[in-house]
Motif scaffolding. Structure first.
Motif, PDB file in Angstrom:
ATOM      1  N   ALA A 168      -0.735   0.110 -17.364  1.00  0.00           N
ATOM      2  CA  ALA A 168      -1.550   0.106 -16.148  1.00  0.00           C
ATOM      3  C   ALA A 168      -0.803  -0.449 -14.941  1.00  0.00           C
ATOM      4  O   ALA A 168      -0.987   0.025 -13.813  1.00  0.00           O
ATOM      5  N   LYS A 169       0.036  -1.466 -15.171  1.00  0.00           N
ATOM      6  CA  LYS A 169       0.810  -2.090 -14.092  1.00  0.00           C
ATOM      7  C   LYS A 169      -0.087  -2.460 -12.907  1.00  0.00           C
ATOM      8  O   LYS A 169       0.120  -2.034 -11.768  1.00  0.00           O
ATOM      9  N   LEU A 170      -1.087  -3.271 -13.206  1.00  0.00           N
ATOM     10  CA  LEU A 170      -2.033  -3.682 -12.180  1.00  0.00           C
ATOM     11  C   LEU A 170      -1.454  -4.787 -11.297  1.00  0.00           C
ATOM     12  O   LEU A 170      -0.633  -5.592 -11.746  1.00  0.00           O
ATOM     13  N   ASP A 171      -1.903  -4.806 -10.068  1.00  0.00           N
ATOM     14  CA  ASP A 171      -1.587  -5.903  -9.161  1.00  0.00           C
ATOM     15  C   ASP A 171      -2.696  -6.944  -9.282  1.00  0.00           C
ATOM     16  O   ASP A 171      -3.875  -6.612  -9.136  1.00  0.00           O
ATOM     17  N   ILE A 172      -2.313  -8.187  -9.548  1.00  0.00           N
ATOM     18  CA  ILE A 172      -3.282  -9.263  -9.732  1.00  0.00           C
ATOM     19  C   ILE A 172      -3.152 -10.257  -8.586  1.00  0.00           C
ATOM     20  O   ILE A 172      -2.056 -10.737  -8.291  1.00  0.00           O
TER      21      ILE A 172
END
Length: 341
Positions: A168-172
């Motif tokens: 997913a490589k989400l930005d948190i």
């Protein structure tokens, strides 16, 4: 020592009488502060009007915040109140509180974490009580080492987060102060989630702004390609972290953004805040057991005053209910015995 007791029908009078005793500086728990009760009364009150019993002696003061309808009263609380109790300073005369409620026939209090003191106060005044479990609060003592905490989680959860996280490589982003753009993202996520209508956005935003100003807010937002997908609202104060609210976009469920954000939130809070305890609010949803260790019961106290007609009626109703349940149980046992003969 005889306590001085008083009843208040508005929170402004409580404030004048209490001085600074119900402020953040004097009350370590979020749900015990006058601004919490005032926010509840303004945005999401239970039916009725405020009724606050106060008992004071040389050793301390106790308050019981209620909402009154006629001769009945209930906790001045809402679905945002994760724990309710008498509010105290010093060695407060909690036992005197029920004696101040002479015009009340029946009181319901929930969710109560430790019911003994409140239940004892009403029993000592001659009230008849029913104390029953109403929900649970999942908790964990996480320790200071996130790696150890994570290694103790179920293998399926760890595998899902690690596998989906890489894909997913989400930005948190985890906000420790109130940020309007993050709050807008939270509202957008909630609107696209599986959850129903939020109880009171004004209440929730006021809470987040207040806790952000105090430095206790932890608002996490997970995004992908600039689109917010998951959000979590935590507070951390006096060694206790509480997960108040969470949501993720239903159309992003395949990415597991909620679990990925939870991983980031637990890491951040454990490593930066080092809480002695993390609690997952109220409710026994199965996913909470993956992140927590122990469920603790939350209780409902129902107290009926036998010197009041309403109280007598409620006592009779409970007695009749117990009789019916007992009769049904005996019939069921006899039937099972007959079936097996």
């Amino acid at each position: 020592m005889r306590a001085d007791c008083a009843l208040f029908t508005n929170l402004e009078a409580v404030a004048r009488d209490a001085g600074d005793a119900l402020t953040r500086a004097r009350q370590p728990r979020l749900y015990d502060r006058l601004d919490w009760f005032a926010r509840t009364a303004a945005h999401c009150p239970p039916p009725g009007t405020p009724l606050v019993a106060r008992a004071r002696d040389a050793k301390g003061t106790a308050w019981l915040f209620l909402s009154r309808r006629g001769a009945r009263a209930q906790a001045l609380a809402s679905w945002y109140t994760l724990a309710f109790d008498a509010v105290t300073t010093g060695e407060a005369p909690v036992a005197a509180l029920s004696g101040a409620l002479k015009g009340i026939g029946h009181v319901e209090l929930s969710p109560v974490e430790a019911p003994d003191a409140l239940a004892g106060a009403f029993r000592a005044a001659g009230w008849r009580l029913s104390v029953t479990p109403m929900s649970v609060n999942w908790r964990i003592v996480p320790g200071p080492d996130f790696a150890a905490f994570w290694a103790a989680r179920p293998g399926k959860l760890r595998s899902t987060v690690e596998r989906k996280g890489k894909k997913a490589k989400l930005d948190i982003a985890i906000h420790r102060a109130f940020a309007p753009e993050a709050w807008t993202a939270y509202e957008e996520i909630y609107a696209a989630s599986w959850k129903g209508e939020e109880g009171s956005w004004p209440f929730l935003r006021a809470m987040a702004e207040n806790e952000g100003a105090a430095g206790t807010l932890r608002l996490g937002i997970a995004s992908k390609g600039g689109q917010p997908l998951a959000a979590q609202l935590w507070t951390v104060e006096h060694g206790r972290a509480t997960i108040h609210k969470l949501a993720y976009r239903e159309d992003a469920k395949a990415l597991s953004p909620g679990s990925i954000l939870s991983h980031a939130m637990f890491r951040h809070v454990i490593e930066h805040d080092r809480p002695a305890l993390i609690d997952y609010g109220t409710g026994d949803q199965p996913y909470k057991a993956d992140w927590m260790d122990t469920p603790h019961p939350l209780w409902r106290i129902e107290a009926s005053n036998p010197r009041h007609p309403i109280g007598l009626a409620m006592i009779g109703r409970r007695a009749m209910g117990a009789l019916v349940r007992g009769t049904a149980g005996r019939y069921a046992r006899a039937k099972r015995s007959g079936d097996s003969a």
